[in-house]
Design an enzyme around this catalytic site. Structure first.
Site, PDB file in Angstrom:
ATOM      1  N   CYS A  92       5.140   7.615   3.764  1.00 43.63           N
ATOM      2  CA  CYS A  92       4.327   7.020   2.858  1.00 43.63           C
ATOM      3  C   CYS A  92       3.019   7.773   2.415  1.00 43.63           C
ATOM      4  CB  CYS A  92       3.904   5.818   2.810  1.00 43.63           C
ATOM      5  SG  CYS A  92       5.384   4.615   3.182  1.00 43.63           S
ATOM      6  N   HIS A 357       5.438   1.716  -5.792  1.00 43.91           N
ATOM      7  CA  HIS A 357       5.338   2.619  -4.546  1.00 43.91           C
ATOM      8  C   HIS A 357       6.373   3.668  -4.535  1.00 43.91           C
ATOM      9  CE1 HIS A 357       4.021   4.416  -0.949  1.00 43.91           C
ATOM     10  NE2 HIS A 357       4.257   3.465   0.145  1.00 43.91           N
ATOM     11  N   CYS A 387      -1.400   3.511   4.717  1.00 42.86           N
ATOM     12  CA  CYS A 387      -0.909   3.228   6.018  1.00 42.86           C
ATOM     13  C   CYS A 387       0.277   4.161   5.822  1.00 42.86           C
ATOM     14  CB  CYS A 387      -0.690   1.890   6.163  1.00 42.86           C
ATOM     15  SG  CYS A 387       0.325   1.078   4.911  1.00 42.86           S
ATOM     16  N   GLY A 389       4.521   5.164   7.913  1.00 46.15           N
ATOM     17  CA  GLY A 389       5.340   4.629   8.713  1.00 46.15           C
ATOM     18  C   GLY A 389       5.138   5.144  10.033  1.00 46.15           C
TER      19      GLY A 389
END
Length: 401
Positions: A92, A357, A387, A389
């Protein structure tokens, strides 16, 4: 010798609903990039021969998004053949990682102008379709106590005591602020409408904002991760035995939306910008990545921010505006609590809960939104954090010039 890296311009597509009925489903990912590359060139009267490289994030770089889409998009957009292209994935964080890599290239003195950003067509290349040990290797999953992100988000909410009401209130705020920003034209300068090959308009504005969303309406939605929890909760609780049971509080309304989209940022040195006839808008003051506990997975924002702040010689309160990616509502709530942030400085134009997103592009989109809002308000410094993964975090601090 090192050089500062400056931000000269940015643009993005609207975010389209990441389903077959979404308005951007008809556009291939390379078409989204072609649209933006041409817009970035034309709006800056950019001689593309001056650009050294295009660095793109893509979380699922297979099928239509595979084959180093960055390089092929450069050629398809009609840019100079001398412009290279590379595609990378930090899950991400990929869109912001691209900007940070571009800044590092420039700051090293090796390159003078780099285009950075990302793309994700989630309606055409579904999330997770590239597989990997995290999803498919039972030994790895068991050894590392890896669980789906929704379970991690619910575990964080349980550990931190974030109520369903608090999560839903933040989600409603995201929609209301995004709706106000859209209505006031705050996204307009960055948005590049997407047309099809025949010239018909596909999408001109973000598609998933719901202005009428309220916390009361969200309260009626069922939690999304109860069924997954039946399989994975025990794995997470083995790592966190102090929790009696995971309270499943996240759902489709307080989690980030699945969307299609792309974004680009033009990064360069002073000399590179001058050669192209451009004026810098901001400089990248600090950038950081970090690993974090992989079962919780989504808590890397705090250590990444602290690392970047230390680089910049700053405290959290020194930052005027923050963009904290709303992967799940618990993420901004925890990051704000950890850093002692004023919510009125965070995600002032909404976030991924409302806007969506598009994994590989989001970080670049957030950076552009931040820069535009700093200029609109006459403020100086801003920070972006996501944040990531697998248990990671990323943060970038920019300063207007």
């Amino acid at each position: 010798m090192s050089f500062d890296a400056y931000l000269y311009d940015h643009c993005r597509t609207p975010r389209g609903k990441g389903k077959p009925e979404g308005s951007l489903h008809a556009a291939t990912p390379i078409w989204l990039l072609r649209t933006l590359l041409r817009a970035l060139r034309d709006r800056n009267r950019l001689d593309t021969r001056l650009v050294d490289d295009v660095v793109l994030g893509c979380v699922t770089p297979i099928a239509e998004q595979g084959g180093d889409i960055a390089r092929i998009a450069v050629l398809d957009a009609g840019w100079a053949e001398s412009v290279a292209g590379v595609t990378q994935s930090r899950f991400c964080a990929s869109g912001l990682e691209s900007v940070n890599l571009a800044a590092a290239k420039v700051a090293s003195g090796f390159e003078r102008l780099v285009v950075a950003g990302g793309v994700e067509s989630m309606s055409r290349v579904p999330m997770g379709s590239d597989g990997g040990a995290w999803l498919q290797d039972a030994r790895v999953i068991e050894a590392l106590s890896l669980v789906p992100q929704g379970i991690s988000a619910d575990l964080i909410a349980t550990l931190e005591g974030f109520s369903r009401e608090a999560l839903d209130a933040w989600a409603a705020r995201s929609h209301q602020r995004a709706a106000a920003a859209r209505a006031e034209g705050r996204f307009a300068a960055a948005l590049v409408p997407v047309h099809d090959e025949a010239g018909a308009l596909l999408l001109a504005e973000d598609e998933t904002i719901r202005p009428q969303t309220t916390a009361d309406a969200l309260a009626a939605l069922n939690p999304s991760f109860v069924k997954l929890g039946a399989k994975f909760d025990a794995l997470a609780l083995r790592k966190y035995p102090q929790v009696v049971a995971i309270e499943h509080r996240h759902h489709a309304g307080n989690s980030s939306g699945i969307v299609d989209g792309a974004a680009l940022v033009l990064v360069g040195s002073r000399a590179g910008g001058a050669a192209a006839g451009l004026k810098p808008r901001a400089r990248i003051r600090a950038a950081a990545v970090t690993g974090s506990e992989p079962t919780l997975m989504l808590t890397g924002t705090t250590p990444a921010c602290l690392k970047a702040l230390q680089q910049a010689g700053m405290q959290p309160g020194d930052v005027d505006l923050w963009e904290i990616n709303e992967a799940f509502a618990a993420v901004p709530l925890k990051t704000m609590r950890d850093l002692g942030l004023d919510p009125e400085r965070v995600n002032v134009n909404g976030g991924a809960i409302a806007l969506g997103h598009p994994l590989g592009a989001t970080g670049a989109m957030l950076l552009g939104t931040l820069l535009d809002e700093l200029e609109r308000r006459g403020l100086q410094t801003g920070a972006v954090t996501l944040c990531v993964g697998g248990g990671m975090g990323i943060a970038t601090i920019i300063e207007r010039v």
